[in-house]
Design an enzyme around this catalytic site. Structure first.
Site, PDB file in Angstrom:
ATOM      1  N   ASP A  33       0.798  -1.241   0.000  1.00  0.00           N
ATOM      2  CA  ASP A  33       0.000   0.000   0.000  1.00  0.00           C
ATOM      3  C   ASP A  33       0.830   1.290   0.000  1.00  0.00           C
ATOM      4  O   ASP A  33       0.496   2.256   0.710  1.00  0.00           O
ATOM      5  CB  ASP A  33      -0.963   0.004   1.195  1.00  0.00           C
ATOM      6  N   GLU A  81      -4.515  -0.709  -1.348  1.00  0.00           N
ATOM      7  CA  GLU A  81      -5.820  -0.794  -0.669  1.00  0.00           C
ATOM      8  C   GLU A  81      -6.781   0.014  -1.528  1.00  0.00           C
ATOM      9  O   GLU A  81      -6.554   1.197  -1.786  1.00  0.00           O
ATOM     10  CB  GLU A  81      -5.736  -0.234   0.753  1.00  0.00           C
ATOM     11  N   LYS A 138      -6.526  -4.753  -3.055  1.00  0.00           N
ATOM     12  CA  LYS A 138      -7.038  -5.456  -1.870  1.00  0.00           C
ATOM     13  C   LYS A 138      -8.103  -4.612  -1.168  1.00  0.00           C
ATOM     14  O   LYS A 138      -7.854  -3.447  -0.854  1.00  0.00           O
ATOM     15  CB  LYS A 138      -5.871  -5.800  -0.918  1.00  0.00           C
ATOM     16  N   VAL A 166       3.266   0.417   4.148  1.00  0.00           N
ATOM     17  CA  VAL A 166       2.574   1.197   5.173  1.00  0.00           C
ATOM     18  C   VAL A 166       1.143   0.676   5.338  1.00  0.00           C
ATOM     19  O   VAL A 166       0.561   0.138   4.409  1.00  0.00           O
ATOM     20  CB  VAL A 166       2.558   2.691   4.800  1.00  0.00           C
ATOM     21  N   THR A 167       0.600   0.914   6.552  1.00  0.00           N
ATOM     22  CA  THR A 167       1.309   1.307   7.744  1.00  0.00           C
ATOM     23  C   THR A 167       1.689   0.053   8.520  1.00  0.00           C
ATOM     24  O   THR A 167       1.036  -0.976   8.410  1.00  0.00           O
ATOM     25  CB  THR A 167       0.458   2.239   8.640  1.00  0.00           C
ATOM     26  N   CYS A 171      -1.926  -2.393   7.802  1.00  0.00           N
ATOM     27  CA  CYS A 171      -1.957  -3.326   6.666  1.00  0.00           C
ATOM     28  C   CYS A 171      -0.718  -4.215   6.573  1.00  0.00           C
ATOM     29  O   CYS A 171      -0.802  -5.346   6.086  1.00  0.00           O
ATOM     30  CB  CYS A 171      -2.180  -2.554   5.380  1.00  0.00           C
ATOM     31  N   GLN A 211       8.741 -13.951  21.252  1.00  0.00           N
ATOM     32  CA  GLN A 211       8.340 -15.361  21.376  1.00  0.00           C
ATOM     33  C   GLN A 211       9.002 -16.220  20.285  1.00  0.00           C
ATOM     34  O   GLN A 211       8.370 -17.096  19.699  1.00  0.00           O
ATOM     35  CB  GLN A 211       6.813 -15.510  21.308  1.00  0.00           C
TER      36      GLN A 211
HETATM   37  N1  TIU Z   1      -2.666   0.380   4.312  1.00  0.00           N
HETATM   38  C1  TIU Z   1      -3.058   0.653   5.548  1.00  0.00           C
HETATM   39  O1  TIU Z   1      -2.309   0.488   6.498  1.00  0.00           O
HETATM   40  N2  TIU Z   1      -4.333   1.203   5.697  1.00  0.00           N
HETATM   41  C2  TIU Z   1      -4.710   2.012   6.728  1.00  0.00           C
HETATM   42  O2  TIU Z   1      -5.867   2.440   6.791  1.00  0.00           O
HETATM   43  N3  TIU Z   1      -3.747   2.368   7.622  1.00  0.00           N
HETATM   44  C3  TIU Z   1      -3.877   3.231   8.674  1.00  0.00           C
HETATM   45  O3  TIU Z   1      -2.931   3.326   9.458  1.00  0.00           O
HETATM   46  N4  TIU Z   1      -4.949   3.973   8.799  1.00  0.00           N
END
Ligand code: TIU
Length: 227
Positions: A33, A81, A138, A166-167, A171, A211
């Protein structure tokens, strides 16, 4: 699946919680993303109230990672996304949650937020997919939910995944956990991922390797590029 030949080229990366070993022919890079909607002002990330400048450093590291992977001829996967224009794949629970300035599907400065094909939904220019690289749209946080990713990786015999994107705690972590449940060994490259909340990034890196590596491995980019 046939195991790789004993003398097949293998990455051996100094990582946490220990050395990450990956047969090169079975290893893919997945960038999660790295889209304008999360990284640039005017997109979904900013609409949620976040400071998008927190993600800038991950772009530079992801460029290095991508160039390295291309140089080795690794399979490269980019995810976005994204939702269909009619939002039929966006549950109301996702669209209506919180008090964002712009909701998914609303028109913002980069087009409709988080909608497939809109300018803001594109991967940032520095990381534009090259011909032959896979792009996965996705609808969820995890890269395997509602996508053909597992089948595409299986068709190429991929068993080991290198992650950036990210993030970190949303995701990327969701995708790594989904990958775990499907039997992949996963390494997250520390500088090539970022969160709007630096403390969440650090917490995620720590929980991945705790772990005995309950989710996988992490390493600095230098450790991977030097491996
Ligand atoms: N790609 C992803 O991490 N989507 C999010 O909405 N991340 C947020 O941190 N909001």
């Amino acid at each position: 699946m046939t195991p790789p030949a004993p003398n097949a080229p293998t990455l051996s990366v100094p990582a946490k919680p220990g050395t990450f070993r990956a047969p090169l022919s079975r290893t893919a890079l997945i960038l999660i993303d790295m889209q304008r909607d999360f990284i640039e002002p005017g997109g979904f990330g900013e609409a949620l109230g976040n400071d998008v400048s927190q993600l800038a450093s991950a772009v530079d590291a992801a460029v290095q990672l991508l160039q390295w992977a291309r140089g080795l001829g690794l399979m490269v996967v980019h995810t976005r996304e994204s939702h269909a224009a009619d939002l039929s794949d966006c549950p109301a629970s996702k669209r209506l949650r919180g008090e964002p300035v712009l909701r998914i599907g609303d028109v913002g400065p980069m087009g409709r937020v988080l909608v497939r094909g809109e300018p803001g939904n594109a991967i940032v220019a520095a990381l534009s997919p090259a011909p032959g690289e896979i792009v996965i749209d996705k609808p969820g946080k995890g890269a395997f939910y509602g996508t053909t990713l597992h089948a595409l990786l299986g068709a190429r015999g991929i068993t080991h995944l290198l992650f950036g994107g990210v993030t970190t705690e949303v995701c990327v972590q969701s995708s790594m956990r989904e990958a775990n449940d499907r039997g992949y060994e996963c390494l997250l490259v520390e500088e090539a991922t970022a969160s709007y909340f630096p403390q969440f990034k650090q917490a995620t890196l720590a929980m991945i390797v705790a772990q005995g590596g309950i989710v996988g491995w992490t390493c600095p980019i230098a450790a991977l590029l030097g491996a």
